[in-house]
Design a protein around this motif. Structure first.
Motif, PDB file in Angstrom:
ATOM      1  N   GLN A   1      -3.470  30.378   7.603  1.00  0.00           N
ATOM      2  CA  GLN A   1      -3.688  30.550   9.029  1.00  0.00           C
ATOM      3  C   GLN A   1      -5.066  31.164   9.227  1.00  0.00           C
ATOM      4  OE1 GLN A   1      -1.779  29.900  11.921  1.00  0.00           O
ATOM      5  NE2 GLN A   1      -3.626  30.568  12.981  1.00  0.00           N
ATOM      6  N   MET A   2      -5.908  30.451   9.951  1.00  0.00           N
ATOM      7  CA  MET A   2      -7.291  30.888  10.150  1.00  0.00           C
ATOM      8  C   MET A   2      -7.527  31.169  11.624  1.00  0.00           C
ATOM      9  SD  MET A   2      -9.242  28.205   7.615  1.00  0.00           S
ATOM     10  CE  MET A   2      -8.860  26.794   8.627  1.00  0.00           C
ATOM     11  N   ASN A   3      -7.869  32.408  11.938  1.00  0.00           N
ATOM     12  CA  ASN A   3      -8.138  32.825  13.310  1.00  0.00           C
ATOM     13  C   ASN A   3      -9.584  33.272  13.454  1.00  0.00           C
ATOM     14  OD1 ASN A   3      -5.373  32.498  14.037  1.00  0.00           O
ATOM     15  ND2 ASN A   3      -4.917  34.500  13.135  1.00  0.00           N
ATOM     16  N   ASN A   4     -10.043  33.291  14.688  1.00  0.00           N
ATOM     17  CA  ASN A   4     -11.398  33.735  14.980  1.00  0.00           C
ATOM     18  C   ASN A   4     -12.419  33.038  14.069  1.00  0.00           C
ATOM     19  OD1 ASN A   4     -13.487  35.161  16.186  1.00  0.00           O
ATOM     20  ND2 ASN A   4     -13.200  36.978  14.905  1.00  0.00           N
ATOM     21  N   LEU A   5     -12.333  31.731  14.033  1.00  0.00           N
ATOM     22  CA  LEU A   5     -13.197  30.966  13.132  1.00  0.00           C
ATOM     23  C   LEU A   5     -14.655  31.040  13.556  1.00  0.00           C
ATOM     24  CD1 LEU A   5     -10.809  27.971  12.583  1.00  0.00           C
ATOM     25  CD2 LEU A   5     -11.853  29.320  10.759  1.00  0.00           C
ATOM     26  N   LYS A   6     -15.516  31.034  12.544  1.00  0.00           N
ATOM     27  CA  LYS A   6     -16.962  31.116  12.747  1.00  0.00           C
ATOM     28  C   LYS A   6     -17.623  29.862  12.182  1.00  0.00           C
ATOM     29  CE  LYS A   6     -16.645  36.111  11.980  1.00  0.00           C
ATOM     30  NZ  LYS A   6     -17.145  37.251  11.182  1.00  0.00           N
ATOM     31  N   PRO A   7     -18.806  29.531  12.651  1.00  0.00           N
ATOM     32  CA  PRO A   7     -19.494  28.351  12.101  1.00  0.00           C
ATOM     33  C   PRO A   7     -19.645  28.418  10.575  1.00  0.00           C
ATOM     34  CG  PRO A   7     -20.556  29.044  14.118  1.00  0.00           C
ATOM     35  CD  PRO A   7     -19.523  30.089  13.809  1.00  0.00           C
ATOM     36  N   GLU A   8     -19.826  29.608  10.041  1.00  0.00           N
ATOM     37  CA  GLU A   8     -19.977  29.744   8.589  1.00  0.00           C
ATOM     38  C   GLU A   8     -18.685  29.514   7.817  1.00  0.00           C
ATOM     39  OE1 GLU A   8     -20.887  31.944  10.947  1.00  0.00           O
ATOM     40  OE2 GLU A   8     -20.541  34.034  10.283  1.00  0.00           O
ATOM     41  N   ASP A   9     -17.580  29.350   8.532  1.00  0.00           N
ATOM     42  CA  ASP A   9     -16.319  28.982   7.886  1.00  0.00           C
ATOM     43  C   ASP A   9     -16.217  27.482   7.646  1.00  0.00           C
ATOM     44  OD1 ASP A   9     -14.687  31.428   9.939  1.00  0.00           O
ATOM     45  OD2 ASP A   9     -15.194  31.621   7.801  1.00  0.00           O
ATOM     46  N   SER A  10     -17.160  26.725   8.170  1.00  0.00           N
ATOM     47  CA  SER A  10     -17.152  25.273   7.977  1.00  0.00           C
ATOM     48  C   SER A  10     -17.303  24.937   6.505  1.00  0.00           C
ATOM     49  CB  SER A  10     -18.294  24.628   8.766  1.00  0.00           C
ATOM     50  OG  SER A  10     -18.145  24.842  10.144  1.00  0.00           O
TER      51      SER A  10
END
Length: 120
Positions: A78-87
């Protein structure tokens, strides 16, 4: 040979959420998620032991949660508060040894990956 099939990737805006799933053919002591962005090395994201102990990379701690459903033979991220660097391409992995960490040396089987893109 443990078979792993990931799903749930996609495109999301910054601050959004996604849940990745990984169906596995048989249980392993340690299961985890890794990711690899273009031009970067693969890095450990999170891992969970058969007993439920959880391990997280510092860059996702507090934002991502890992869980496993033994009956459904499914691992989740479960991934929350995703950021561009999580791509990145996210990979599910299983380890047959006794140790469980977010380091690759603990894992022996890998899925094909599912792409996560975070962009506005």
């Amino acid at each position: 040979q443990v078979q792993l099939v990931e799903s749930g990737g996609g495109s999301v805006r910054p601050g959004g959420s996604l849940t990745l799933s990984c169906v596995f053919s048989e249980a392993s002591n340690c299961m985890g998620w890794f990711r690899q962005a273009p031009g970067e090395e693969r890095e450990g994201v999170a891992a969970i032991s058969a007993g439920g102990s959880r391990y997280f990379a510092d860059f996702v701690r507090g934002r991502f949660t890992i869980s496993r459903d033994h009956a459904k033979k499914t691992l989740y991220l479960q991934m929350n508060n995703l950021k561009p660097e999580d791509s990145a391409m996210y990979y599910c992995a299983a380890g047959r040894g006794r140790s469980c960490t977010t380091y690759e040396r603990a894992f022996h089987y890998w899925g094909q990956g599912t792409q996560v893109t975070v962009s506005s």
